[in-house]
Design a protein around this motif. Structure first.
Motif, PDB file in Angstrom:
ATOM      1  N   SER A   6      52.946  67.085 -94.357  1.00 19.81           N
ATOM      2  CA  SER A   6      53.321  65.709 -94.666  1.00 19.81           C
ATOM      3  C   SER A   6      52.626  64.781 -93.681  1.00 19.81           C
ATOM      4  O   SER A   6      52.502  65.102 -92.501  1.00 19.81           O
ATOM      5  CB  SER A   6      54.831  65.526 -94.566  1.00 19.81           C
TER       6      SER A   6
ATOM      7  N   SER B 277      53.831  61.774 -93.326  1.00 20.21           N
ATOM      8  CA  SER B 277      54.818  60.747 -93.030  1.00 20.21           C
ATOM      9  C   SER B 277      55.940  61.270 -92.149  1.00 20.21           C
ATOM     10  O   SER B 277      57.041  60.744 -92.175  1.00 20.21           O
ATOM     11  CB  SER B 277      55.397  60.200 -94.337  1.00 20.21           C
TER      12      SER B 277
ATOM     13  N   ASN C 125      51.865  72.973 -89.569  1.00 21.82           N
ATOM     14  CA  ASN C 125      53.134  72.802 -90.277  1.00 21.82           C
ATOM     15  C   ASN C 125      54.281  73.567 -89.642  1.00 21.82           C
ATOM     16  O   ASN C 125      55.341  73.715 -90.256  1.00 21.82           O
ATOM     17  CB  ASN C 125      52.987  73.270 -91.731  1.00 21.82           C
TER      18      ASN C 125
ATOM     19  N   SER D  97      61.177  62.672 -92.394  1.00 19.65           N
ATOM     20  CA  SER D  97      59.966  62.042 -92.906  1.00 19.65           C
ATOM     21  C   SER D  97      60.291  60.703 -93.537  1.00 19.65           C
ATOM     22  O   SER D  97      61.360  60.543 -94.131  1.00 19.65           O
ATOM     23  CB  SER D  97      59.298  62.940 -93.947  1.00 19.65           C
TER      24      SER D  97
END
Length: 114
Positions: free
Chosen positions: A28, A30, A74, A97
């Protein structure tokens, strides 16, 4: 929805070390921060450590100097040294997030014997 899979828990003697891992099923851009909570028997879940997208870290007072949080792509890690029976708990990783809220792992048991 992203899946967070924890590993590395187990039984260790007092003074020993464990390294927890939490792998996210997808990346991600974000992410606000990731980290770890723990739930001791009969108590509420409490924060342990977090790391922001910029790399800033934060620790609970009772683990400072003993635990180290880090990330690699990750995956978020929690290196736990000088463990004591008071660290016995179920450890949960999370990821916060923008726009997606907080995702949680299923938890991994850490048991420290005296």
């Amino acid at each position: 929805q992203v899946q967070l899979v924890e590993s590395g828990g187990g039984l260790v003697q007092s003074g020993g070390s464990l390294r927890l891992s939490c792998a996210a099923s997808e990346s991600s851009r974000s992410i606000i921060h990731m980290g770890w909570y723990r739930q001791l028997p009969g108590k509420q879940r409490e924060p342990v450590a977090s790391i922001s997208s910029a790399g800033g870290t934060s620790y609970a007072d009772n683990v400072k100097g003993r635990f180290t949080i880090s990330t690699d792509k990750n995956t978020v890690y929690l290196q736990m040294n000088s463990l004591s029976p008071e660290d016995t708990a179920v450890y949960y990783c999370y990821r916060l997030s923008w726009g997606a809220g907080t995702d949680w792992g299923q938890g991994t048991q850490v048991t420290v014997s005296s």
